[in-house]
Design an enzyme around this catalytic site. Sequence first.
Site, PDB file in Angstrom:
ATOM      1  N   ARG A  60       0.824  -1.213   0.000  1.00 33.75           N
ATOM      2  CA  ARG A  60       0.000   0.000   0.000  1.00 33.75           C
ATOM      3  C   ARG A  60       0.863   1.271   0.000  1.00 33.75           C
ATOM      4  O   ARG A  60       0.556   2.235  -0.690  1.00 33.75           O
ATOM      5  CB  ARG A  60      -0.917  -0.019   1.233  1.00 33.75           C
ATOM      6  CG  ARG A  60      -2.038   0.988   1.200  1.00 33.75           C
ATOM      7  CD  ARG A  60      -2.992   0.799   2.375  1.00 33.75           C
ATOM      8  NE  ARG A  60      -3.509  -0.556   2.453  1.00 33.75           N
ATOM      9  CZ  ARG A  60      -4.483  -1.046   1.691  1.00 33.75           C
ATOM     10  NH1 ARG A  60      -5.058  -0.293   0.792  1.00 33.75           N
ATOM     11  NH2 ARG A  60      -4.879  -2.293   1.828  1.00 33.75           N
ATOM     12  N   ASN A 102     -13.596  12.861  -0.990  1.00 29.33           N
ATOM     13  CA  ASN A 102     -14.219  11.571  -1.292  1.00 29.33           C
ATOM     14  C   ASN A 102     -15.731  11.745  -1.250  1.00 29.33           C
ATOM     15  O   ASN A 102     -16.242  12.643  -0.592  1.00 29.33           O
ATOM     16  CB  ASN A 102     -13.774  10.537  -0.241  1.00 29.33           C
ATOM     17  CG  ASN A 102     -14.307   9.156  -0.545  1.00 29.33           C
ATOM     18  OD1 ASN A 102     -14.318   8.721  -1.706  1.00 29.33           O
ATOM     19  ND2 ASN A 102     -14.773   8.456   0.474  1.00 29.33           N
ATOM     20  N   HIS A 104     -19.166   9.349  -0.498  1.00 31.46           N
ATOM     21  CA  HIS A 104     -19.507   8.043   0.083  1.00 31.46           C
ATOM     22  C   HIS A 104     -21.029   7.907   0.160  1.00 31.46           C
ATOM     23  O   HIS A 104     -21.714   8.837   0.618  1.00 31.46           O
ATOM     24  CB  HIS A 104     -18.888   7.931   1.481  1.00 31.46           C
ATOM     25  CG  HIS A 104     -19.178   6.630   2.131  1.00 31.46           C
ATOM     26  ND1 HIS A 104     -18.528   5.465   1.774  1.00 31.46           N
ATOM     27  CD2 HIS A 104     -20.084   6.285   3.082  1.00 31.46           C
ATOM     28  CE1 HIS A 104     -19.004   4.462   2.490  1.00 31.46           C
ATOM     29  NE2 HIS A 104     -19.948   4.941   3.292  1.00 31.46           N
ATOM     30  N   ASP A 140     -13.338   6.683   5.096  1.00 33.33           N
ATOM     31  CA  ASP A 140     -14.670   7.298   5.161  1.00 33.33           C
ATOM     32  C   ASP A 140     -14.819   8.175   6.403  1.00 33.33           C
ATOM     33  O   ASP A 140     -15.816   8.109   7.137  1.00 33.33           O
ATOM     34  CB  ASP A 140     -15.773   6.223   5.091  1.00 33.33           C
ATOM     35  CG  ASP A 140     -15.700   5.434   3.794  1.00 33.33           C
ATOM     36  OD1 ASP A 140     -15.291   6.014   2.772  1.00 33.33           O
ATOM     37  OD2 ASP A 140     -16.043   4.237   3.800  1.00 33.33           O
TER      38      ASP A 140
HETATM   39  C1  GRF Z   1     -20.749   6.384  -5.702  1.00 30.69           C
HETATM   40  O1  GRF Z   1     -21.955   5.942  -5.136  1.00 30.69           O
HETATM   41  C2  GRF Z   1     -19.828   6.910  -4.634  1.00 30.69           C
HETATM   42  O2  GRF Z   1     -20.493   7.448  -3.536  1.00 30.69           O
HETATM   43  C3  GRF Z   1     -19.062   5.691  -4.220  1.00 30.69           C
HETATM   44  O3  GRF Z   1     -18.864   4.970  -5.400  1.00 30.69           O
HETATM   45  C4  GRF Z   1     -19.941   5.233  -6.307  1.00 30.69           C
HETATM   46  C5  GRF Z   1     -19.316   5.575  -7.633  1.00 30.69           C
HETATM   47  O4  GRF Z   1     -20.235   5.447  -8.673  1.00 30.69           O
HETATM   48  N1  GRF Z   1     -17.835   6.032  -3.540  1.00 30.69           N
HETATM   49  P1  GRF Z   1     -19.820   5.541 -10.210  1.00 30.69           P
HETATM   50  O5  GRF Z   1     -18.717   4.518 -10.469  1.00 30.69           O
HETATM   51  O6  GRF Z   1     -19.329   6.941 -10.456  1.00 30.69           O
HETATM   52  O7  GRF Z   1     -21.078   5.250 -10.968  1.00 30.69           O
END
Ligand code: GRF
Length: 183
Positions: A60, A102, A104, A140
């Site tokens: 990582r 980010n 989420h 997160d």
């Molecule tokens: C979203 O729901 C975001 O909140 C999460 O991953 C998803 C990404 O969706 N972290 P996409 O690949 O852009 O359709």
Amino acid sequence: MKKLAVLVSGVGSILEALISKKLTIALVLADRECRAVEIAKVAGIRTEIIPRTFGKTFNRHLYTLNVVRLLKDRGIDLVVMAGYMTVFAPVMFEEYANRITNIHPSLLPEFKGERAVADALESGAKVTGTTIHLATEKLDDGPIIAQEAVLVLDGDTVETLWERIKIVERRLYPEVVQKLLEE
Ligand code: GRF
């Protein structure tokens, strides 16, 4: 003008929303081949894939150093994760402190992790939603920039609920990123 990188791993519908809102994206970076990379290419955006391994072979820290090096080489000022599925080592959050976001699919701090939508559904919650936050070393976590609630409906499946959350995300994330670029 701040230089923006969007980090992706999957479908890329949030990336599509960022593109359609005319945000200037200097780089789309992925950790694997995925639909999102194809979307970026079609839009004429520069793409890079730094592929990762899974299991014990994955280092990582080294992986994160490679990503940081690339972002810095390209002069990236703001890093926006949009469905990016690799957890970075702390060095990323030192180099890009307060400059990495980010999104989420839950109302954090509830339902952290990859199973956020399934966990919300299984908990019997009547409301979940989405959170945009500054990313920190903890998964997160980090200061919340924006949140919006989404109702859980009778008969919802992970797919139907997640899609309604994404409808909100596709509106909210471009607004937030635009403001961060203007700051
Ligand atoms: C979203 O729901 C975001 O909140 C999460 O991953 C998803 C990404 O969706 N972290 P996409 O690949 O852009 O359709």
